[in-house]
Design an enzyme around this catalytic site. Structure first.
Site, PDB file in Angstrom:
ATOM      1  N   VAL A 198       0.819  -1.225   0.000  1.00 21.21           N
ATOM      2  CA  VAL A 198       0.000   0.000   0.000  1.00 21.21           C
ATOM      3  C   VAL A 198       0.849   1.270   0.000  1.00 21.21           C
ATOM      4  O   VAL A 198       0.315   2.366  -0.170  1.00 21.21           O
ATOM      5  CB  VAL A 198      -1.007   0.091   1.178  1.00 21.21           C
ATOM      6  CG1 VAL A 198      -2.027  -1.019   1.122  1.00 21.21           C
ATOM      7  CG2 VAL A 198      -0.308   0.148   2.525  1.00 21.21           C
ATOM      8  N   LYS A 199       2.170   1.152   0.180  1.00 20.39           N
ATOM      9  CA  LYS A 199       3.023   2.336   0.253  1.00 20.39           C
ATOM     10  C   LYS A 199       3.416   2.807  -1.157  1.00 20.39           C
ATOM     11  O   LYS A 199       2.961   2.240  -2.140  1.00 20.39           O
ATOM     12  CB  LYS A 199       4.245   2.032   1.128  1.00 20.39           C
ATOM     13  CG  LYS A 199       3.873   1.517   2.536  1.00 20.39           C
ATOM     14  CD  LYS A 199       3.169   2.565   3.386  1.00 20.39           C
ATOM     15  CE  LYS A 199       2.484   2.042   4.636  1.00 20.39           C
ATOM     16  NZ  LYS A 199       3.314   1.396   5.624  1.00 20.39           N
ATOM     17  N   HIS A 200       4.275   3.838  -1.253  1.00 16.01           N
ATOM     18  CA  HIS A 200       4.534   4.460  -2.562  1.00 16.01           C
ATOM     19  C   HIS A 200       5.139   3.502  -3.584  1.00 16.01           C
ATOM     20  O   HIS A 200       4.768   3.513  -4.743  1.00 16.01           O
ATOM     21  CB  HIS A 200       5.441   5.678  -2.400  1.00 16.01           C
ATOM     22  CG  HIS A 200       4.758   6.827  -1.750  1.00 16.01           C
ATOM     23  ND1 HIS A 200       4.537   6.870  -0.391  1.00 16.01           N
ATOM     24  CD2 HIS A 200       4.230   7.959  -2.245  1.00 16.01           C
ATOM     25  CE1 HIS A 200       3.897   7.997  -0.097  1.00 16.01           C
ATOM     26  NE2 HIS A 200       3.694   8.676  -1.207  1.00 16.01           N
TER      27      HIS A 200
END
Ligand code: PLP
Length: 400
Positions: A198-200
């Site tokens: 879910v992170k960059h």
């Protein structure tokens, strides 16, 4: 286009979306897959050439002299606590509004987390709270760049420098952000990033710590490899069996094929951060027209990385609770989320440290009002518009 008088999906009406939109998700393309497959066919599955290459590329991307790759964002925070010399008897100041791992890392090292409240509006660690909570035992401060907005680093760095304590940035939300032109990754003594989907950018599971201090980087490289000083490649090069375990470490290594994925993902980071900012501007413009919803405040000196797009609901304007709005939006096909339950409300912190509700009032009030709207680089403008349409439908239904 739904209108304000349409029946809510939760009451049996037609949902805005039949295909639900998640709050966040990864984006992988053929280049990513090819990069991983090439490593799977090579001699090194772990601790090979991709690790050093990924670390160098990551360090360059955030302008930091050193980057150390580890197996998760949580391992990154743990390694940072270790490098900072945090140990039993120490206190570590942590904002209450964060993921549990921001505080757990202090507990791993035998230290006590001291929860600080956040500033209203931005929901970032309040420097005045840090000052209030300092004691002779304070060893480190964890500044969480909540939602992707860098904290007030001018003030936090001054406090840390004056008191001789370590500033550790939990930048798991903020890869690609900037504070007064300086990139996240260079703003604190140690900066921890997560590479969760879910992170960059993602490596499946993974994390990175950046620092300007070569000694701290060396300490963390030993820590992630059982506390052993000579690495496998160096032993092979020296044609020797010799190694020494100099401290208690962990196996927190990141594999070569994950680093290959990280390298491939990193190339897309600038475009993806720009896309997140564009989506945020689209939300900002559309939500300003709606009753009872307010996006978080963004300070002018930052470039926000928008891991999350968080809104606060106004209970004076809306007759429904946050739980009702949450359920109504989920029924419309918008997978909103809540970030976060105040950390000290969790049974572990309540039972182990005797922490009780009421400790951080701003955090608790914000928690009661907040929702995270979908935000990820792969979202289309039409996706974002469907979110706005659903919010519009729901808040008008519940407007007093
Ligand atoms: C994601 C996250 C972590 C933990 O990262 P993992 O890679 O899941 O271990 C820590 N802190 C914050 C603020 C996060 O969002």
């Amino acid at each position: 286009m739904a209108t304000h008088t349409d029946k809510l999906a939760i009451e049996g009406g037609a949902p805005v979306r039949t295909q639900p939109l998640p709050y966040g998700r990864q984006w992988l393309d053929d280049a990513d897959v090819d990069a991983v497959v090439a490593v799977l066919r090579s001699d090194w599955l772990t601790t090979g050439p991709q690790v050093a290459e990924f670390e160098a590329a990551f360090a360059a991307a955030v302008g930091a002299p050193h980057a150390v790759a580890v197996s998760s964002g949580t391992a990154a925070l743990h390694a940072a606590m270790y490098a900072a010399g945090v140990g039993p008897g120490d206190e570590v100041i942590v904002p209450a509004l964060t993921f549990a791992a921001s505080a757990n890392c202090a507990v791993y090292q035998g230290a006590t987390p001291v929860f600080a409240d956040v500033s209203p509006g931005t929901l970032l660690l309040a420097p005045t709270e840090v000052e209030r909570l300092l004691t002779p035992r304070t060893r480190a401060v964890v500044s969480v760049d909540y939602a992707g907005q860098p904290c007030e680093y001018d003030r936090l760095r001054t406090i840390a420098r004056d008191r001789g304590i370590c500033l550790v940035a939990d930048a798991c939300h903020a890869l690609g952000g900037r504070y007064r032109e300086e990139p996240v990754g260079t703003l604190a003594d140690l900066t921890a990033f997560s590479l969760h989907p879910v992170k960059h950018i993602t490596t499946g599971e993974g994390g990175v710590v950046t620092t300007a201090d070569p000694a701290l980087a060396t300490r963390m490289r030993t820590f992630r490899n059982h506390g052993i000083t000579a690495d496998h490649a160096r032993r092979a090069a020296q044609n020797s069996w010799f190694y020494e375990m100099v401290d208690l470490g962990y196996n927190y290594r990141l594999t070569d094929f994950q680093c290959a994925l990280g390298l491939s993902q990193l190339r897309k980071l600038p475009g993806w951060v720009a896309r997140r900012r564009a989506l945020a501007r689209r939300y900002d413009g559309a939500l300003a027209e709606l009753p009872g919803v307010r996006p978080l405040a963004v300070r002018p000196e930052v470039e926000h990385a928008y891991h999350l797009y968080v809104i606060e609901l106004d209970s004076e304007v809306l007759s429904a609770s946050r739980a009702d709005v949450f359920a109504a939006l989920r029924a419309e096909g918008i997978a909103v989320n809540v970030h976060y339950i105040p950390v000290y409300w969790h049974p572990f912190y309540r039972d182990r440290f005797g922490m009780t509700p009421g400790l951080c009032p701003v955090t608790e009030e914000a928690y009661a009002r907040m929702l995270s709207l979908p935000m990820y680089a792969g979202m289309s403008d039409a996706d974002a518009d469907s979110v706005v349409e659903a919010v519009d439908k729901v808040v008008h239904h519940y407007a007093r």
